[in-house]
Design a protein around this motif. Structure first.
Motif, PDB file in Angstrom:
ATOM      1  N   THR A   1       7.829 -53.740  48.810  1.00 48.59           N
ATOM      2  CA  THR A   1       6.965 -52.499  48.973  1.00 48.59           C
ATOM      3  C   THR A   1       6.322 -52.456  47.525  1.00 48.59           C
ATOM      4  O   THR A   1       5.407 -52.163  47.247  1.00 48.59           O
ATOM      5  CB  THR A   1       7.430 -51.420  49.677  1.00 48.59           C
ATOM      6  OG1 THR A   1       8.691 -50.904  48.981  1.00 48.59           O
ATOM      7  CG2 THR A   1       7.506 -51.554  51.053  1.00 48.59           C
ATOM      8  N   GLU A   2       7.311 -52.462  46.613  1.00 50.05           N
ATOM      9  CA  GLU A   2       6.944 -52.510  45.049  1.00 50.05           C
ATOM     10  C   GLU A   2       6.558 -53.374  44.349  1.00 50.05           C
ATOM     11  O   GLU A   2       5.776 -53.268  43.366  1.00 50.05           O
ATOM     12  CB  GLU A   2       8.297 -52.040  44.447  1.00 50.05           C
ATOM     13  CG  GLU A   2       9.028 -50.594  44.766  1.00 50.05           C
ATOM     14  CD  GLU A   2       9.993 -49.858  43.965  1.00 50.05           C
ATOM     15  OE1 GLU A   2      10.313 -50.693  43.037  1.00 50.05           O
ATOM     16  OE2 GLU A   2      10.516 -48.779  44.117  1.00 50.05           O
TER      17      GLU A   2
ATOM     18  N   GLN B   1      11.215 -49.049  56.813  1.00 48.75           N
ATOM     19  CA  GLN B   1      12.301 -49.897  56.621  1.00 48.75           C
ATOM     20  C   GLN B   1      12.600 -50.953  57.853  1.00 48.75           C
ATOM     21  O   GLN B   1      12.616 -50.518  58.808  1.00 48.75           O
ATOM     22  CB  GLN B   1      13.473 -48.927  56.434  1.00 48.75           C
ATOM     23  CG  GLN B   1      13.326 -48.264  54.903  1.00 48.75           C
ATOM     24  CD  GLN B   1      12.418 -47.037  54.788  1.00 48.75           C
ATOM     25  OE1 GLN B   1      12.100 -46.691  55.924  1.00 48.75           O
ATOM     26  NE2 GLN B   1      12.262 -46.432  53.698  1.00 48.75           N
TER      27      GLN B   1
ATOM     28  N   ASP C   1      13.397 -54.369  51.451  1.00 46.37           N
ATOM     29  CA  ASP C   1      12.368 -53.092  51.643  1.00 46.37           C
ATOM     30  C   ASP C   1      11.688 -52.876  50.179  1.00 46.37           C
ATOM     31  O   ASP C   1      10.629 -52.515  50.138  1.00 46.37           O
ATOM     32  CB  ASP C   1      12.702 -52.156  52.585  1.00 46.37           C
ATOM     33  CG  ASP C   1      13.088 -52.526  54.073  1.00 46.37           C
ATOM     34  OD1 ASP C   1      12.396 -53.221  54.429  1.00 46.37           O
ATOM     35  OD2 ASP C   1      13.942 -51.939  54.657  1.00 46.37           O
ATOM     36  N   LEU C   2      12.770 -52.227  49.299  1.00 42.79           N
ATOM     37  CA  LEU C   2      12.308 -51.928  47.994  1.00 42.79           C
ATOM     38  C   LEU C   2      11.404 -52.864  47.506  1.00 42.79           C
ATOM     39  O   LEU C   2      10.626 -52.574  46.938  1.00 42.79           O
ATOM     40  CB  LEU C   2      13.767 -51.809  47.391  1.00 42.79           C
ATOM     41  CG  LEU C   2      13.311 -51.457  45.632  1.00 42.79           C
ATOM     42  CD1 LEU C   2      13.111 -50.127  45.605  1.00 42.79           C
ATOM     43  CD2 LEU C   2      14.822 -51.530  44.954  1.00 42.79           C
TER      44      LEU C   2
ATOM     45  N   PRO D   1      17.969 -53.286  52.630  1.00 40.83           N
ATOM     46  CA  PRO D   1      17.309 -52.079  51.997  1.00 40.83           C
ATOM     47  C   PRO D   1      16.802 -52.555  50.743  1.00 40.83           C
ATOM     48  O   PRO D   1      15.728 -52.371  49.963  1.00 40.83           O
ATOM     49  CB  PRO D   1      18.213 -51.091  51.742  1.00 40.83           C
ATOM     50  CG  PRO D   1      19.540 -51.668  52.087  1.00 40.83           C
ATOM     51  CD  PRO D   1      19.383 -52.844  52.973  1.00 40.83           C
ATOM     52  N   LEU D   2      17.075 -53.607  49.924  1.00 34.96           N
ATOM     53  CA  LEU D   2      16.862 -54.237  48.854  1.00 34.96           C
ATOM     54  C   LEU D   2      15.722 -55.033  48.999  1.00 34.96           C
ATOM     55  O   LEU D   2      14.611 -55.188  48.202  1.00 34.96           O
ATOM     56  CB  LEU D   2      17.879 -55.330  48.327  1.00 34.96           C
ATOM     57  CG  LEU D   2      19.114 -54.699  47.822  1.00 34.96           C
ATOM     58  CD1 LEU D   2      20.158 -55.589  47.255  1.00 34.96           C
ATOM     59  CD2 LEU D   2      18.985 -53.469  46.836  1.00 34.96           C
TER      60      LEU D   2
END
Length: 277
Positions: free
Chosen positions: A270-271, A9, A266-267, A263-264
């Motif tokens: 990665t996805e 993160q 990072d989300l 965090p958005l």
């Protein structure tokens, strides 16, 4: 093993002391080429997130990021490419004449003058977002600003304006269609605020970073939804206004807008790592 190695993160790369952040302002890249790449990556990521949240309606909506090398220019999505498929390489760089100077794709010309004129009037603004998200559109029809009925809604206190496009009429009573007149009124109404509610149209937000603008739009759409639900259930309680000592600190709000986007980022990176292509 350290948290930084166990968790990729972004927040773990920020300076901290005793597990507490010591960073109080948004970091910037000194190299303008790195800053350009940073902004383009976050812009593409924001479009992917907007797709997930259901903010896309046909070919409507646009989110621009000021170019750090040519500050009078900006990056924008090409018309007709689904938000869920936007990549860094899709983005178009547009000059002050509304011409594409970098990138391939069809340009959405519906709001070029609004983005350009707002950027020129407010040199601190980097991100400008306007999506046709459902709850913001519905709320805009009521002719009202947000009330601080939730902690999140309080973020817009003293930082929002309402734009009555239909008040712009000619001497004969016809709706004014001159783009320069509309853009001038839009910019003058927006002033130094970060949220503009365009009557019967939806929400516009600004930010001093791509991240803060993206988060601000997400928060504004969520606030519109909360208002519609609260008012349909009854009469929401509105707390008394804060004392002058508690007035909003714009630098602080910009930092926390940027921080909430991490965090958005990072989300989605990665996805859906193909967004970086």
């Amino acid at each position: 093993m350290s948290h930084a190695k166990r968790f990729p993160q972004s927040i773990y790369s920020l300076p901290s002391d005793n597990n507490r952040l010591t960073l109080g302002s948004v970091p910037r890249h000194e190299d303008p080429l790195l800053e350009r790449l940073h902004r383009k990556q976050r812009l593409a990521a924001a479009y992917r997130l907007f797709a997930r949240y259901g903010y896309e309606v046909g070919v409507a909506g646009h989110f621009t990021a000021r170019d750090p090398i040519h500050p009078e220019q900006y990056w924008i999505n090409p018309l007709g490419v689904p938000f869920s498929q936007i990549t860094v390489s899709h983005l178009l760089r547009v000059d002050s004449n509304g011409q594409v100077v970098e990138g391939d794709g069809v340009l959405n010309t519906s709001a070029l003058e609004l983005h350009h004129d707002l950027q020129q009037a407010r040199p601190e603004v980097v991100g400008i977002a306007h999506l046709h998200a459902f709850h913001g559109r519905v709320w805009s029809s009521l002719g009202r600003l947000f009330d601080p009925i939730t902690a999140e809604a309080g973020a817009f206190e003293d930082d929002q304006v309402f734009f009555r496009r239909h008040d712009l009429r000619t001497a004969g009573g016809a709706l004014e269609q001159d783009r320069d007149i509309v853009s001038r009124a839009f910019v003058e109404t927006f002033a130094q605020h970060n949220l503009l509610i365009w009557q019967n149209h939806g929400l516009w937000v600004t930010g001093e970073t791509v991240e803060s603008a993206a988060w601000r739009f997400i928060l504004a759409e969520d606030t519109a939804r909360a208002h519609l639900l609260a008012h349909s259930a009854g009469t929401p309680s509105i707390p008394q206004a804060e004392s002058p000592e508690g007035s909003r600190d714009k630098a602080r709000h910009e930092f926390f807008g940027w921080l909430n986007f991490l965090p958005l980022w990072d989300l989605i990176r990665t996805e859906e790592p193909d967004l970086l292509d």
